[in-house]
Design a protein around this motif. Structure first.
Motif, PDB file in Angstrom:
ATOM      1  N   HIS A  88      28.500  -7.628   4.022  1.00  0.00           N
ATOM      2  CA  HIS A  88      29.230  -8.316   2.966  1.00  0.00           C
ATOM      3  C   HIS A  88      29.533  -9.733   3.432  1.00  0.00           C
ATOM      4  CE1 HIS A  88      32.835  -8.134  -0.090  1.00  0.00           C
ATOM      5  NE2 HIS A  88      31.984  -9.098  -0.345  1.00  0.00           N
ATOM      6  N   CYS A  89      28.977 -10.718   2.737  1.00  0.00           N
ATOM      7  CA  CYS A  89      29.263 -12.125   3.034  1.00  0.00           C
ATOM      8  C   CYS A  89      30.232 -12.633   1.972  1.00  0.00           C
ATOM      9  CB  CYS A  89      27.972 -12.949   3.021  1.00  0.00           C
ATOM     10  SG  CYS A  89      28.229 -14.732   3.111  1.00  0.00           S
ATOM     11  N   LEU A  90      31.437 -12.994   2.391  1.00  0.00           N
ATOM     12  CA  LEU A  90      32.437 -13.484   1.450  1.00  0.00           C
ATOM     13  C   LEU A  90      32.161 -14.921   1.024  1.00  0.00           C
ATOM     14  CD1 LEU A  90      35.641 -12.060   3.173  1.00  0.00           C
ATOM     15  CD2 LEU A  90      34.463 -11.142   1.168  1.00  0.00           C
ATOM     16  N   ASP A  91      31.706 -15.752   1.973  1.00  0.00           N
ATOM     17  CA  ASP A  91      31.458 -17.162   1.676  1.00  0.00           C
ATOM     18  C   ASP A  91      30.433 -17.697   2.666  1.00  0.00           C
ATOM     19  OD1 ASP A  91      31.465 -19.835   1.089  1.00  0.00           O
ATOM     20  OD2 ASP A  91      33.632 -20.090   1.163  1.00  0.00           O
ATOM     21  N   ASP A  95      30.533 -18.273   6.862  1.00  0.00           N
ATOM     22  CA  ASP A  95      29.962 -17.123   7.576  1.00  0.00           C
ATOM     23  C   ASP A  95      28.852 -17.590   8.515  1.00  0.00           C
ATOM     24  OD1 ASP A  95      28.756 -14.709   8.374  1.00  0.00           O
ATOM     25  OD2 ASP A  95      29.273 -13.731   6.481  1.00  0.00           O
ATOM     26  N   SER A 110      28.110 -16.043  -1.959  1.00  0.00           N
ATOM     27  CA  SER A 110      28.544 -14.738  -1.454  1.00  0.00           C
ATOM     28  C   SER A 110      27.496 -13.695  -1.792  1.00  0.00           C
ATOM     29  CB  SER A 110      29.901 -14.347  -2.056  1.00  0.00           C
ATOM     30  OG  SER A 110      29.843 -14.307  -3.473  1.00  0.00           O
ATOM     31  N   PRO A 133      32.106 -17.994  -4.143  1.00  0.00           N
ATOM     32  CA  PRO A 133      32.578 -17.226  -2.987  1.00  0.00           C
ATOM     33  C   PRO A 133      33.447 -16.051  -3.430  1.00  0.00           C
ATOM     34  CG  PRO A 133      33.821 -19.261  -3.208  1.00  0.00           C
ATOM     35  CD  PRO A 133      32.729 -19.332  -4.224  1.00  0.00           C
ATOM     36  N   HIS A 134      33.518 -15.026  -2.581  1.00  0.00           N
ATOM     37  CA  HIS A 134      34.376 -13.857  -2.820  1.00  0.00           C
ATOM     38  C   HIS A 134      34.078 -13.195  -4.169  1.00  0.00           C
ATOM     39  CE1 HIS A 134      36.974 -14.848   0.665  1.00  0.00           C
ATOM     40  NE2 HIS A 134      36.726 -16.102   0.306  1.00  0.00           N
ATOM     41  N   TYR A 136      32.357 -10.377  -4.716  1.00  0.00           N
ATOM     42  CA  TYR A 136      32.116  -8.933  -4.700  1.00  0.00           C
ATOM     43  C   TYR A 136      33.285  -8.186  -4.052  1.00  0.00           C
ATOM     44  CZ  TYR A 136      27.392 -10.483  -5.761  1.00  0.00           C
ATOM     45  OH  TYR A 136      26.312 -11.074  -6.349  1.00  0.00           O
ATOM     46  N   ASP A 137      33.538  -6.981  -4.581  1.00  0.00           N
ATOM     47  CA  ASP A 137      34.597  -6.138  -4.018  1.00  0.00           C
ATOM     48  C   ASP A 137      34.032  -4.753  -3.699  1.00  0.00           C
ATOM     49  OD1 ASP A 137      34.330  -4.843  -6.475  1.00  0.00           O
ATOM     50  OD2 ASP A 137      36.088  -5.819  -7.346  1.00  0.00           O
TER      51      ASP A 137
END
Length: 405
Positions: A88-91, A95, A110, A133-134, A136-137
């Motif tokens: 999982h890449c948030l930003d 990263d 993301s 960014p951000h 996905y959960d």
């Protein structure tokens, strides 16, 4: 889960049922249904092929990259395959595991990456990426895991002959893509040369003095024609290297003389970027058997990169030394250097780790280092990035010395 996502899952399930086990159809049905992950601007199924990853199905901003091949150890997808764990890449701007420049080219900020299991191994990944960014959960990750299931089942249900055929079909796509680039490059060469020549005549006053308002327009057109000519020539050289058709004419060459000539020819370009080229060579001749034109081309590519990335007012150092039975040509700059996570892709086609200085107006094609590596290797030498250097970047070309030296 909202109703649109639920409907999307039903649509995918119906498409999978209609596919009757055809893996390619299953993968394409999954990437085409954007409603299950509406925040995504790209969806990709990447399959492992030895030490590389291949884009086997893609949609959105990644659709044009179908058939793209990447080193396995150079991406978050490769990490997911090697570890068997979802990523999982948030930003992408924060990263360190991802190539920010490559992400920016497809509008990726993301992403989530889920491994595809088969027979106790990870054969590929399903990747969703978004321009924000951000994006996905945990629910998104769960849905991605659900959609990996049909792909894994597809691998299990297809016969060996189908698997071979799918691989051959994919290789055909890759070959046709390479042939298309080659054919277009050859077709472009004549008109681009004619355009550049005509613009040069206009600038030279052959058709009379240009009106003042036309002068900057012709200058802009001439600069862009020069860039296009460079791109076409690079593509043609890359094609010749890959096909083993690059012409090599060996002759005895004094490397000191060759490097002085290359420095003189490239000094005006370096001066335009406010960079000086400094040469350090031994007092006695250093003779090798090589192709002077091709070696000069390889060194010029290194000098061009060094000048573009070096701070204004700095020096690019070029040195020639003897190390046992090898002659070493080193080109060093004091620019931003090469990010560690990019170094495995450094000599790949169309790869660029960093941008030139904002005040440098020369755009790169991402082919220079790939061409340089191909030339040096066909000359019997090698090229590497000296990773012990911590300030800037230092490239080293090693060429064999003749037995009599």
């Amino acid at each position: 889960m909202d109703i649109e996502r639920f409907r999307g899952l039903i649509t995918i399930q119906q498409a999978i049922s209609d596919a009757r086990g055809d893996l390619s159809t299953v993968m394409q049905a999954i990437v085409n249904e954007r409603s299950v992950m509406p925040q995504s601007n790209g969806i990709v199924v990447e399959l492992r092929d030895g030490d590389q990853l291949t884009y086997a199905a893609a949609s959105g901003t990644s659709a044009s990259q179908l058939g793209l091949r990447l080193p396995l150890n150079a991406s978050l997808s490769g990490l997911s395959i090697l570890t068997g764990e979802p990523q999982h890449c948030l930003d992408s701007h924060q990263d360190g595991r991802v190539n920010r420049a490559a992400c920016d080219r497809v509008g990726l900020r993301s992403m989530i990456v889920v491994p595809i299991p088969h027979n106790g191994q990870t054969v590929g990944v399903l990747k969703y990426h978004a321009s924000e960014p951000h994006a996905y959960d945990e629910e998104d990750m769960l849905i991605a895991h659900l959609l990996v299931g049909p792909i894994a089942v597809g691998f299990s249900s297809i016969a060996e002959a189908d698997a071979i055929r799918a691989k051959v079909d994919l290789q055909t796509v890759i070959r046709l893509k390479a042939e298309l680039v080659s054919n277009i490059s050859h077709e472009l060469r004549t008109p681009v040369t004619a355009i550049a020549g005509s613009l040069a005549l206009l600038k030279g006053g052959t058709a009379g003095e240009l009106p003042k308002p036309a002068v900057p327009l012709v200058d802009i057109a001439a600069r862009n024609a020069e860039r296009l000519t460079s791109l076409v020539n690079d593509l043609l050289d890359m094609d010749r290297i890959e096909q083993g058709r690059l012409s090599i004419n060996l002759a005895p060459v004094d490397l000191s003389v060759l490097l002085r000539t290359v420095i003189e020819e490239n000094a005006p370009f370096a001066a335009r970027t406010a960079v000086a080229l400094v040469l350090d060579v031994p007092p006695r001749p250093v003779s090798v058997e090589t192709d002077p034109m091709r070696l000069a081309q390889a060194v010029t590519n290194l000098l061009s990169n060094a000048a573009k990335f070096s701070p204004a007012g700095s020096d690019v150092q070029v040195s020639l030394t003897i190390d046992g039975r090898r002659a070493l040509i080193r080109v060093s700059d004091s620019g931003p250097g090469i990010p560690k996570d990019f170094r495995s892709r450094l000599f790949d086609r169309f790869s660029q780790a960093t941008r030139p200085r904002d005040d440098v107006q020369v755009a790169g094609t991402g082919l220079g280092l790939a061409i340089t590596k191909g030339i040096v290797e066909q000359l019997g030498g090698s090229i590497r990035l000296d990773e012990s250097v911590t300030q800037g970047a230092t490239f080293e070309i090693a060429l064999p010395l003749p037995a009599r030296n």
